[in-house]
Design an enzyme around this catalytic site. Sequence first.
Site, mmCIF file in Angstrom:
data_model
loop_
_atom_site.group_PDB
_atom_site.id
_atom_site.type_symbol
_atom_site.label_atom_id
_atom_site.label_comp_id
_atom_site.label_asym_id
_atom_site.label_seq_id
_atom_site.Cartn_x
_atom_site.Cartn_y
_atom_site.Cartn_z
ATOM 1 N N ARG A 143 36.924 144.423 -38.347
ATOM 2 C CA ARG A 143 37.804 143.402 -38.024
ATOM 3 C C ARG A 143 37.524 142.825 -36.614
ATOM 4 O O ARG A 143 37.796 141.533 -36.495
ATOM 5 C CB ARG A 143 39.067 143.783 -38.366
ATOM 6 N N GLY A 153 49.594 138.513 -49.029
ATOM 7 C CA GLY A 153 49.396 138.042 -47.781
ATOM 8 C C GLY A 153 50.363 138.286 -46.606
ATOM 9 O O GLY A 153 50.121 137.589 -45.755
ATOM 10 N N TYR A 160 36.645 138.853 -36.912
ATOM 11 C CA TYR A 160 37.722 138.030 -36.809
ATOM 12 C C TYR A 160 38.428 138.092 -35.259
ATOM 13 O O TYR A 160 39.325 137.476 -35.179
ATOM 14 C CB TYR A 160 39.001 138.397 -37.689
ATOM 15 N N TYR A 185 41.764 147.044 -44.772
ATOM 16 C CA TYR A 185 40.462 146.386 -44.269
ATOM 17 C C TYR A 185 39.624 147.067 -43.229
ATOM 18 O O TYR A 185 38.992 146.423 -42.496
ATOM 19 C CB TYR A 185 40.841 144.781 -44.023
ATOM 20 N N GLU A 215 51.120 140.937 -55.196
ATOM 21 C CA GLU A 215 50.091 141.348 -54.978
ATOM 22 C C GLU A 215 49.734 142.079 -53.324
ATOM 23 O O GLU A 215 48.734 141.557 -52.827
ATOM 24 C CB GLU A 215 48.801 140.546 -55.359
ATOM 25 N N PRO A 216 50.733 142.553 -52.867
ATOM 26 C CA PRO A 216 50.455 142.875 -51.337
ATOM 27 C C PRO A 216 49.454 144.021 -51.109
ATOM 28 O O PRO A 216 49.229 144.958 -51.825
ATOM 29 C CB PRO A 216 52.112 143.571 -51.051
ATOM 30 N N GLY A 217 48.696 143.699 -50.047
ATOM 31 C CA GLY A 217 47.676 144.687 -49.808
ATOM 32 C C GLY A 217 47.761 145.107 -48.223
ATOM 33 O O GLY A 217 48.538 146.413 -48.119
ATOM 34 N N ARG A 218 47.386 144.335 -47.407
ATOM 35 C CA ARG A 218 47.601 144.772 -45.904
ATOM 36 C C ARG A 218 49.203 145.418 -45.480
ATOM 37 O O ARG A 218 49.027 146.308 -45.079
ATOM 38 C CB ARG A 218 47.494 143.270 -45.119
ATOM 39 N N CYS A 243 23.744 148.477 -32.149
ATOM 40 C CA CYS A 243 23.005 147.637 -31.180
ATOM 41 C C CYS A 243 23.367 145.872 -31.826
ATOM 42 O O CYS A 243 22.579 145.401 -32.230
ATOM 43 C CB CYS A 243 21.268 147.568 -31.606
HETATM 44 C C1 LIG Z 1 43.107 140.044 -50.686
HETATM 45 C C2 LIG Z 1 44.054 139.641 -51.850
HETATM 46 C C3 LIG Z 1 45.504 140.112 -51.852
HETATM 47 C C4 LIG Z 1 45.867 140.862 -50.849
HETATM 48 O O1 LIG Z 1 46.029 140.186 -49.597
HETATM 49 P P1 LIG Z 1 46.801 140.885 -48.450
HETATM 50 O O2 LIG Z 1 46.704 139.867 -47.327
HETATM 51 O O3 LIG Z 1 46.050 142.135 -48.108
HETATM 52 O O4 LIG Z 1 48.188 141.161 -48.665
HETATM 53 C C5 LIG Z 1 46.321 139.964 -52.821
HETATM 54 N N1 LIG Z 1 45.863 138.756 -53.956
HETATM 55 C C6 LIG Z 1 44.429 138.339 -53.895
HETATM 56 C C7 LIG Z 1 43.894 137.577 -54.982
HETATM 57 C C8 LIG Z 1 43.507 138.769 -52.766
HETATM 58 O O5 LIG Z 1 42.460 138.355 -53.043
#
Ligand SMILES: *Cc1c(COP(=O)(O)O)cnc(C)c1O
Length: 416
Positions: free
Chosen positions: A314, A241, A318, A372, A275-278, A344
């Site tokens: 995105r 997050g 958003y 994303y 659990e980092p993603g973004r 369109c």
């Molecule tokens: C999407 C998600 C993440 C990653 O979130 P980011 O904002 O991209 O860091 C981590 N854990 C869970 C359960 C998610 O659904």
Amino acid sequence: MMSKHFHYLNNQLHAEQVPLEKIASLYGTPCYVYSRAALTESFRQFSDALKGREHLICYAVKANANLAVLNVFARLGAGFDIVSGGELQRVLAAGGDAGKVVFSGVGKTRDEMRMALEADILCFNVESAAELARLNEVAGSMGKKAAISLRVNPDVDAKTHPYISTGLKQNKFGVAYTDAIDLYRKAREMPNLKITGMDCHIGSQLTETSPFIAAVEKVLWLVDELAKEGIELEHLDLGGGLGICYSDETPPAISDYIAALLSALKGRTQKLILEPGRVLVGNAGLLLTTVEYIKPGEEKNFAIVDAAMNDLMRPALYDAYHEILPVVREEHEMQTYEVVGPICETGDFLGHERELAIAPQSKLAIMSAGAYGMSMSSNYNTRPRAAEVMVDGDSVHLVRERETVQQLFAGEKIVV
Ligand SMILES: *Cc1c(COP(=O)(O)O)cnc(C)c1O
């Protein structure tokens, strides 16, 4: 915002040592471009900040699921946070270690549970009482024990966009804070489950530390209550997050975010999972596009480009902002443009009111598109999905071929 791995040299925007103009001419547009150095750097910021603490960084696959991206992280020792059986197969195909996989998501099917148990993943992040019962049953039918943590919903406000806030009690995610203890008691009685941890994930694109800390404190209260009943946890998973800078946001640095978490966890010995993603991929990628038409309007000028909301959703979803930069700084008249795609839908825009000096055939880079972007892309308007390229120093690798139209309807049949 610009990662230092994307920079201008002689008025040409480069990814590491490669001019983007060259990538556009080699592979065409629209095309996603990732910097291996940028991916590596963001991952190392996490692992360096966590040195000396038992931890596992589980990259959230859904942010960008390209095999080459997953492989870069796997080589650096990452685990993975998956939300589907498909993502598990990607992780395995990319050389990831199933023993470092955590499985999140509110709707795990029996088949997905079986696949994950077969692969011996690290842990299921269970999100409801019904899922607990189902997992116990599926594991029992396979003669296995499933390692679980409950994803608790700490009911804290992540102060982010409502679509990407997940830790409020009105959200569909996790088990209610007030039910968590009781569910752990139930899980303890289930013969085919092994309680190993607790999990929470409160939202995405957070730009402040305080909601994370509020969540940690609530999680720790539960951990202590469980310990009183003899339920000892091996790990704490604090989710992902952490936000990135798209324009003028000021999210905490990775090192500051980790320092704040570690300080809130002082005296706790459980292994820390994140659990980092973004934050790992967002500023490590951009979307290359070509200006097809300049269309002066009565009120607005439009730059119609060959990328669209199907490639990068995105902005439409958003109202998200992405910086848009010229790939070559050219001598054209500076004008204010609506940068739009050919789809369109009025919502098909990539940027509003951008000052650009461009002409037809100019190339643009839509920045901060590594997270994303491709992973949310679609084939709307029967548009084949973009190519993906990874730059590594002075070399360029095509890591996903541009889709063909034939592939799009290969599974379709006419009824005679
Ligand atoms: C999407 C998600 C993440 C990653 O979130 P980011 O904002 O991209 O860091 C981590 N854990 C869970 C359960 C998610 O659904």
